[in-house]
Design a protein around this motif. Structure first.
Motif, PDB file in Angstrom:
ATOM      1  N   HIS A 127       0.707  -1.316  -0.132  1.00 44.18           N
ATOM      2  CA  HIS A 127       0.015  -0.087  -0.109  1.00 44.18           C
ATOM      3  C   HIS A 127       0.705   1.368  -0.032  1.00 44.18           C
ATOM      4  O   HIS A 127       0.582   2.304  -0.649  1.00 44.18           O
ATOM      5  CB  HIS A 127      -0.905  -0.208   1.286  1.00 44.18           C
ATOM      6  CG  HIS A 127      -2.002  -0.900   1.000  1.00 44.18           C
ATOM      7  ND1 HIS A 127      -2.135  -2.054   1.433  1.00 44.18           N
ATOM      8  CD2 HIS A 127      -3.492  -0.627   0.384  1.00 44.18           C
ATOM      9  CE1 HIS A 127      -3.477  -2.603   1.019  1.00 44.18           C
ATOM     10  NE2 HIS A 127      -4.061  -2.074   0.487  1.00 44.18           N
ATOM     11  N   SER A 254      -7.879  -4.302  10.334  1.00 40.61           N
ATOM     12  CA  SER A 254      -7.924  -4.369   8.861  1.00 40.61           C
ATOM     13  C   SER A 254      -7.086  -3.696   8.182  1.00 40.61           C
ATOM     14  O   SER A 254      -6.360  -4.111   7.378  1.00 40.61           O
ATOM     15  CB  SER A 254      -9.480  -4.168   8.490  1.00 40.61           C
ATOM     16  OG  SER A 254      -9.464  -4.193   6.825  1.00 40.61           O
ATOM     17  N   ARG A 258      -3.258  -5.239   6.556  1.00 44.55           N
ATOM     18  CA  ARG A 258      -3.217  -5.285   4.918  1.00 44.55           C
ATOM     19  C   ARG A 258      -1.952  -4.447   4.523  1.00 44.55           C
ATOM     20  O   ARG A 258      -1.245  -4.870   3.679  1.00 44.55           O
ATOM     21  CB  ARG A 258      -4.614  -4.725   4.304  1.00 44.55           C
ATOM     22  CG  ARG A 258      -5.575  -5.751   4.276  1.00 44.55           C
ATOM     23  CD  ARG A 258      -6.799  -5.317   3.540  1.00 44.55           C
ATOM     24  NE  ARG A 258      -7.506  -4.182   4.350  1.00 44.55           N
ATOM     25  CZ  ARG A 258      -7.847  -3.007   3.729  1.00 44.55           C
ATOM     26  NH1 ARG A 258      -7.405  -2.953   2.409  1.00 44.55           N
ATOM     27  NH2 ARG A 258      -8.396  -2.161   4.420  1.00 44.55           N
ATOM     28  N   GLY A 261       1.384  -5.879   6.331  1.00 43.94           N
ATOM     29  CA  GLY A 261       1.796  -7.556   5.850  1.00 43.94           C
ATOM     30  C   GLY A 261       2.392  -8.250   7.001  1.00 43.94           C
ATOM     31  O   GLY A 261       2.054  -7.920   8.230  1.00 43.94           O
ATOM     32  N   ILE A 347       2.143 -11.097  -0.866  1.00 35.30           N
ATOM     33  CA  ILE A 347       0.880 -10.415  -0.612  1.00 35.30           C
ATOM     34  C   ILE A 347       0.937  -9.247  -1.738  1.00 35.30           C
ATOM     35  O   ILE A 347      -0.222  -8.896  -2.123  1.00 35.30           O
ATOM     36  CB  ILE A 347       0.979  -9.971   0.943  1.00 35.30           C
ATOM     37  CG1 ILE A 347       0.894 -11.261   1.778  1.00 35.30           C
ATOM     38  CG2 ILE A 347       0.018  -8.921   0.982  1.00 35.30           C
ATOM     39  CD1 ILE A 347       1.112 -10.845   3.179  1.00 35.30           C
ATOM     40  N   LEU A 351      -2.130  -8.581  -4.158  1.00 36.53           N
ATOM     41  CA  LEU A 351      -2.830  -7.174  -4.095  1.00 36.53           C
ATOM     42  C   LEU A 351      -2.856  -6.250  -5.519  1.00 36.53           C
ATOM     43  O   LEU A 351      -3.736  -5.509  -5.843  1.00 36.53           O
ATOM     44  CB  LEU A 351      -2.371  -6.325  -3.151  1.00 36.53           C
ATOM     45  CG  LEU A 351      -2.807  -7.109  -1.681  1.00 36.53           C
ATOM     46  CD1 LEU A 351      -2.196  -6.226  -0.612  1.00 36.53           C
ATOM     47  CD2 LEU A 351      -4.538  -7.148  -1.574  1.00 36.53           C
TER      48      LEU A 351
END
Length: 695
Positions: A127, A254, A258, A261, A347, A351
């Motif tokens: 992210h 949450s 995310r 990780g 991950i 994503l």
């Protein structure tokens, strides 16, 4: 090492080049500054102002650094979509510079080893890197936040206050919580007095506020402090909840897992062992806790804490690695610390692939440019879903085209008459009436898929599967037959009955597009096909009505191919899944064997339909054709009216399907300019020609 973060962000940008609706204001503002320049009345924000006004300060700064590239593009006649890459890379570059400055502070305070872990953790997470190129208000604030954190770590109070003031007053007012906690610690530890704070903060705050009011009042044409209005709307009026709410602890169970990780597990270890880090890390977590009070939550709202928590994770990993020689247990923990980076990479890849399916609007307009690039007479309407999922002014690359995002569009006959193309939401149970109207005047060029859900699969190496669904249809206005005849340069030659029949057949398939949907009754379809199978048009006996022998339908469990050609009835009874337009991704998944048995059967069924329709369009007859006339209730079928040599055997069709199911179409066709269906027709012709030569 300094460029790794920037290069990783650039790779994310290349894979996902489009933007979402929340990024639209800043992106459109940068486009208008760079391309419309002093034509201020045409700026996008006058027509689409958004719920709350946003500042032009960030877009203006990025545009200044991007302008030389744009001028060069104009001189070289490079289309402006490439400028979208430039402005977003400039934004990523500014964040990279600020992040590298923070990394130097980490090196000075915690050592080179922690710096290496900090870098590795950052580039393997999704992210933070993904958002670096996203023109969001939070991301424009991020460089100033990183500089503020760096100055606070170094004990440089004055630049810390100034950077904090810019981030809070100009971009994101909620940062007063995070940076305010850091400032409060300096006051409690008496590193800064109240008088010293006021001497720095008051003049700096007045200058920063005056700058943003001056710039934004000019662009918005009214006296305005944008972030003040945002603060009033989101916090005082609490209207941000209109866009959705989440539970109080959503950020903790949450968003943070995310974003961080596997590195999240090492954050407590770093905070426990590195006492010097505790004030900074606890302030970051305190900000997340305080910000959780607001019911509307998004991951990007807390992106500022990710670098801080990554420092904590880096300190934890370094401590485990440093103690690896003490015992077998410590060696095992060190191995886990190192291997968690691989988990982060996996991950991130997953994503990123999911994110690539979240921009159907941009993909649809890009596809339309490829399909209709040679057509200068295009007027396209971009529906809300397309406008919110990737379309921007940077994508309006054809100066001869007209792009419309009219939100008041009701798709009446008068409204759609002025458009040659539509980007409209795909068929679903809520818009069947709309599509019934559109299909009278438009043909479907293609459907663009988008993310639907994540499924579990047990018969593959990969345990999860990304499921997509058609989201946006690309429609093109049908050309009336009368118009085509009027533009013919020479009068048509006298044609034989057989040629007339073939032309009727071609017009039917081009107009109705039965491979997508068919609104005609099955009886009419079969009647038309029977007429087309004759060498010359013959009147049909009313007593000859088609009957489908459902007992003849058999499915091969091994390959999912229907053994007979009753696909027409199967499709009409099988719901919308079987009626979708075939696309390249389906064929690719089929070739790679990445689809379950049901999806394989559905894709092969679509291939079969295209093969049969293509052969019929060429006047070829198909063995056991579902369009062939049968006598009702067990009456024997009439004899074949064509020679055996002209009949396309079912075995040959099955053979073709199997060959197509293993092909890489990119080696055969230019899919940038040719639709998947047209490419398949070329493949069918090539296979047919080869089989004839072999005989």
């Amino acid at each position: 090492m300094d460029g790794l973060v920037f290069m990783t962000a650039a790779a994310h940008l290349v894979y996902t080049p489009f933007t979402k609706v929340e990024e639209s204001f800043n992106l459109q503002a940068m486009h208008d500054i760079l391309y419309l320049r002093n034509n201020f009345s045409q700026y996008d924000h006058h027509e689409y102002p958004g719920v709350v006004p946003r500042t032009f300060v960030g877009p203006l700064i990025v545009s200044m650094f991007s302008a030389p590239f744009v001028v060069l593009f104009e001189m070289l006649s490079i289309n402006k979509f490439w400028a979208q890459y430039v402005v977003r890379l400039v934004l990523a570059g500014a964040i990279t510079v600020a992040w590298n400055n923070l990394r130097k502070a980490v090196t000075n305070i915690y050592g080179i080893e922690v710096r290496l872990w900090f870098t590795a953790i950052t580039i393997t997470q999704f992210h933070y890197i993904f958002y670096m190129t996203r023109p969001l208000p939070n991301i424009f604030a991020l460089p100033f936040v990183l500089y503020a954190i760096t100055y606070w770590m170094r004990g440089q109070t004055k630049p810390f206050i100034i950077c904090s003031g810019i981030a809070i007053i100009v971009f994101r007012s909620e940062l007063a919580l995070f940076l305010g906690l850091l400032l409060a610690q300096d006051l409690l530890r008496q590193k800064l007095s109240i008088d010293g704070l006021l001497k720095i903060a008051l003049p700096a705050g007045v200058c920063i506020l005056a700058a943003t009011v001056l710039v934004d009042s000019f662009f918005w044409r009214r006296l305005l402090w944008p972030e003040g209005e945002v603060l009033w709307y989101n916090t005082i009026l609490n209207k941000s909840s209109n866009w959705g709410t989440s539970p109080f602890l959503w950020y903790f169970y949450s968003a943070l897992p995310r974003a961080m990780g596997a590195s999240l597990f090492f954050v407590p270890i770093g905070i426990y062992f590195e006492r010097r880090l505790r004030p900074l890390a606890l302030s970051a977590l305190g900000f997340v806790l305080l910000y959780s009070i607001l019911p509307h939550k998004e991951l990007r709202f807390i992106i500022y804490v990710f670098p801080v928590l990554n420092i904590a994770a880096a300190c934890g990993c370094h401590r485990l690695w440093m103690n690896s020689a003490k015992s077998a247990w410590h060696s095992f923990l060190a191995l886990i610390a190192a291997s968690h980076l691989l988990v982060n990479v996996l991950i991130t890849i997953f994503l990123l692939v999911v994110s690539g399916t979240n921009y159907p609007g941009g993909a649809a307009l890009s596809r339309l440019h490829r399909l209709e690039g040679a057509n200068s007479n295009v007027t396209v309407h971009i529906a809300n879903l397309a406008a919110q999922s990737g379309v921007s002014r940077f994508m309006e690359i054809n100066s001869n085209w007209t792009y419309s995002k009219d939100e008041s569009m009701n798709y009446t006959q008068a409204e759609i008459a002025i458009y040659s193309h539509l980007l409209v939401e795909a068929k679903n149970k809520h818009n069947t009436e709309l599509w019934a109207t559109l299909e009278e005047n438009f043909e479907i060029l293609e459907f663009i898929d988008c993310f639907n859900s994540i499924g579990i699969q047990y018969n593959s190496i990969l345990p999860v599967r990304i499921k997509t669904k058609p989201c946006i249809g690309i429609l093109k206005k049908r050309v009336p037959v009368d118009t085509v005849l009027q533009h013919e340069e020479k009068p048509p030659k006298e044609k034989s009955p057989k040629d007339i029949t073939k032309n009727k057949r071609k017009e039917k398939f081009e107009a109705d597009k039965v491979e997508v949907t068919s609104n005609l009754p099955l009886d009419n379809d079969i009647k038309e096909e029977t007429e087309l199978d004759n060498k010359a048009p013959e009147p049909m006996d009313k007593s000859e009505q088609p009957v489908i022998d459902h007992m003849a339908v058999q499915v091969d469990d091994d390959d999912g191919i229907v053994a007979t050609v009753e696909e027409v009835s199967l499709e009409l009874n099988d719901g919308p899944e079987a009626a979708k337009e075939i696309n390249f991704q389906e064929l690719r998944n089929l070739a790679l064997k990445q689809t379950p048995q049901k999806s394989r059967a559905a894709t092969k069924l679509k291939i079969r339909k295209i093969i049969e329709q293509h052969f019929r369009a060429k006047g070829r007859h198909i063995e056991n054709d579902s369009a062939e006339i049968q006598k009702p209730h067990g009456v024997p079928r009439s004899g074949l009216r064509q020679s055996v040599k002209s009949i396309i055997k079912q075995e040959k069709i099955k053979e073709m399907i199997e060959q197509i199911a293993t092909m890489d179409l990119t080696r055969i066709c230019d899919l940038e300019k040719t639709s998947t269906k047209e490419c398949l027709k070329q493949v069918i012709d090539k296979m047919d020609e080869e089989s004839i030569n072999q005989k």
